[in-house]
Motif scaffolding. Structure first.
Motif, PDB file in Angstrom:
ATOM      1  N   ALA A  92      -0.835  -3.408  -3.755  1.00  0.00           N
ATOM      2  CA  ALA A  92      -0.684  -1.953  -3.729  1.00  0.00           C
ATOM      3  C   ALA A  92      -0.893  -1.405  -2.318  1.00  0.00           C
ATOM      4  O   ALA A  92      -0.166  -0.519  -1.866  1.00  0.00           O
ATOM      5  N   LEU A  93      -1.880  -1.946  -1.610  1.00  0.00           N
ATOM      6  CA  LEU A  93      -2.155  -1.504  -0.242  1.00  0.00           C
ATOM      7  C   LEU A  93      -0.976  -1.810   0.675  1.00  0.00           C
ATOM      8  O   LEU A  93      -0.547  -0.959   1.458  1.00  0.00           O
ATOM      9  N   ALA A  94      -0.443  -3.022   0.585  1.00  0.00           N
ATOM     10  CA  ALA A  94       0.697  -3.396   1.427  1.00  0.00           C
ATOM     11  C   ALA A  94       1.887  -2.471   1.176  1.00  0.00           C
ATOM     12  O   ALA A  94       2.532  -1.982   2.113  1.00  0.00           O
ATOM     13  N   ILE A  95       2.176  -2.198  -0.080  1.00  0.00           N
ATOM     14  CA  ILE A  95       3.277  -1.303  -0.438  1.00  0.00           C
ATOM     15  C   ILE A  95       3.024   0.102   0.101  1.00  0.00           C
ATOM     16  O   ILE A  95       3.910   0.735   0.679  1.00  0.00           O
ATOM     17  N   ARG A  96       1.805   0.596  -0.080  1.00  0.00           N
ATOM     18  CA  ARG A  96       1.469   1.953   0.366  1.00  0.00           C
ATOM     19  C   ARG A  96       1.670   2.096   1.878  1.00  0.00           C
ATOM     20  O   ARG A  96       2.218   3.085   2.352  1.00  0.00           O
ATOM     21  N   VAL A  97       1.246   1.095   2.638  1.00  0.00           N
ATOM     22  CA  VAL A  97       1.395   1.145   4.094  1.00  0.00           C
ATOM     23  C   VAL A  97       2.873   1.068   4.474  1.00  0.00           C
ATOM     24  O   VAL A  97       3.369   1.883   5.262  1.00  0.00           O
ATOM     25  N   LEU A  98       3.609   0.125   3.907  1.00  0.00           N
ATOM     26  CA  LEU A  98       5.019  -0.049   4.279  1.00  0.00           C
ATOM     27  C   LEU A  98       5.879   1.145   3.888  1.00  0.00           C
ATOM     28  O   LEU A  98       6.822   1.500   4.604  1.00  0.00           O
ATOM     29  N   ARG A  99       5.565   1.786   2.787  1.00  0.00           N
ATOM     30  CA  ARG A  99       6.360   2.948   2.350  1.00  0.00           C
ATOM     31  C   ARG A  99       6.226   4.143   3.291  1.00  0.00           C
ATOM     32  O   ARG A  99       7.086   5.011   3.322  1.00  0.00           O
ATOM     33  N   GLU A 137      10.264 -13.031  10.013  1.00  0.00           N
ATOM     34  CA  GLU A 137       8.995 -13.567  10.535  1.00  0.00           C
ATOM     35  C   GLU A 137       7.862 -13.260   9.565  1.00  0.00           C
ATOM     36  O   GLU A 137       7.719 -12.136   9.083  1.00  0.00           O
ATOM     37  N   PHE A 138       7.049 -14.269   9.283  1.00  0.00           N
ATOM     38  CA  PHE A 138       5.887 -14.068   8.423  1.00  0.00           C
ATOM     39  C   PHE A 138       4.863 -13.246   9.176  1.00  0.00           C
ATOM     40  O   PHE A 138       4.452 -13.588  10.284  1.00  0.00           O
ATOM     41  N   ILE A 139       4.437 -12.138   8.578  1.00  0.00           N
ATOM     42  CA  ILE A 139       3.474 -11.237   9.207  1.00  0.00           C
ATOM     43  C   ILE A 139       2.066 -11.507   8.701  1.00  0.00           C
ATOM     44  O   ILE A 139       1.122 -11.584   9.461  1.00  0.00           O
ATOM     45  N   GLY A 140       1.909 -11.631   7.390  1.00  0.00           N
ATOM     46  CA  GLY A 140       0.597 -11.866   6.799  1.00  0.00           C
ATOM     47  C   GLY A 140       0.453 -11.088   5.511  1.00  0.00           C
ATOM     48  O   GLY A 140       1.434 -10.727   4.874  1.00  0.00           O
ATOM     49  N   GLY A 141      -0.792 -10.791   5.167  1.00  0.00           N
ATOM     50  CA  GLY A 141      -1.089 -10.073   3.943  1.00  0.00           C
ATOM     51  C   GLY A 141      -1.396  -8.609   4.198  1.00  0.00           C
ATOM     52  O   GLY A 141      -1.129  -8.075   5.281  1.00  0.00           O
ATOM     53  N   SER A 142      -1.992  -7.966   3.216  1.00  0.00           N
ATOM     54  CA  SER A 142      -2.236  -6.524   3.303  1.00  0.00           C
ATOM     55  C   SER A 142      -3.206  -6.155   4.422  1.00  0.00           C
ATOM     56  O   SER A 142      -3.032  -5.133   5.080  1.00  0.00           O
ATOM     57  N   ASP A 143      -4.208  -7.002   4.664  1.00  0.00           N
ATOM     58  CA  ASP A 143      -5.173  -6.697   5.724  1.00  0.00           C
ATOM     59  C   ASP A 143      -4.513  -6.707   7.097  1.00  0.00           C
ATOM     60  O   ASP A 143      -4.773  -5.838   7.935  1.00  0.00           O
ATOM     61  N   ILE A 144      -3.617  -7.652   7.314  1.00  0.00           N
ATOM     62  CA  ILE A 144      -2.922  -7.734   8.599  1.00  0.00           C
ATOM     63  C   ILE A 144      -1.935  -6.586   8.739  1.00  0.00           C
ATOM     64  O   ILE A 144      -1.826  -5.961   9.808  1.00  0.00           O
ATOM     65  N   VAL A 145      -1.218  -6.263   7.661  1.00  0.00           N
ATOM     66  CA  VAL A 145      -0.279  -5.135   7.690  1.00  0.00           C
ATOM     67  C   VAL A 145      -1.034  -3.839   7.988  1.00  0.00           C
ATOM     68  O   VAL A 145      -0.587  -3.016   8.797  1.00  0.00           O
ATOM     69  N   LEU A 146      -2.187  -3.647   7.354  1.00  0.00           N
ATOM     70  CA  LEU A 146      -2.984  -2.441   7.599  1.00  0.00           C
ATOM     71  C   LEU A 146      -3.457  -2.396   9.050  1.00  0.00           C
ATOM     72  O   LEU A 146      -3.376  -1.349   9.705  1.00  0.00           O
ATOM     73  N   ASN A 147      -3.915  -3.517   9.578  1.00  0.00           N
ATOM     74  CA  ASN A 147      -4.366  -3.588  10.964  1.00  0.00           C
ATOM     75  C   ASN A 147      -3.220  -3.263  11.924  1.00  0.00           C
ATOM     76  O   ASN A 147      -3.400  -2.495  12.873  1.00  0.00           O
TER      77      ASN A 147
END
Length: 168
Positions: A92-99, A137-147
């Motif tokens: 949910a966090l990853a989606i919220r950030v990307l949206r 390219e592989f970025i990572g998970g929600s923590d990395i996307v948020l960072n």
């Protein structure tokens, strides 16, 4: 006469039998209310109606699917659930950030296919989900996307994707 016909039509649409039949036309509904695109395991269902893998080597084909997903989708997410209904807080966090960037998102639900989950782990060499890929390219998970979002790097990574989407 028209009023009588319209009331009969409305009664027919709201009757219990009409609502029951429309429920089955759109997909299987779990008693908890969650939608599932998988077929429930029912021993009374004929094997012709069970999902099947028509390829010889399922592992290789799943690897090919992951490679194609990552290659063909500018932002690809492997997550628990789907973007509109994530099944874990990290997804949910990853989606919220990307949206927030209004970019087209592609996603696959790894809960419905354990073999796909293993294929994605093998492809990225990363054990946890969600897994975000941007421009192959592989970025990572929600923590990395948020960072990346918080320090402005995600905006840079996604700016040409957002521009291309608006140009089309």
């Amino acid at each position: 006469m028209a009023k009588l016909l319209s009331s009969m039509l409305l009664k027919g649409l709201t009757s219990p039998s009409a609502s029951r039949s429309s429920r089955f036309a759109t997909g299987w509904v779990h008693p908890t209310g969650r939608y599932s695109s998988t077929v429930p395991s029912d021993p009374d269902t004929h094997e012709d109606f069970h999902p099947s893998n028509k390829t010889g080597n399922a592992k290789a084909s799943l690897k090919d699917i992951v490679e194609q997903d990552v290659r063909d989708n500018p932002v690809m997410l492997y997550m628990k659930g789907v973007p509109d209904y994530p099944q874990c807080g990290f997804s949910a966090l990853a989606i919220r950030v990307l949206r927030q960037y209004e970019v087209p998102l592609s996603a696959r639900n790894i809960i419905e296919n354990p073999e796909l989950k293993e294929a994605v782990k093998s492809f990225s060499n990363w054990p946890t989900f969600p897994q975000v890929f941007i421009k192959g390219e592989f970025i990572g998970g929600s923590d990395i996307v948020l960072n990346l979002h918080q320090n402005g790097e995600l905006k840079e990574m996604l700016k040409d994707i957002a521009a291309n989407d608006k140009a089309e």
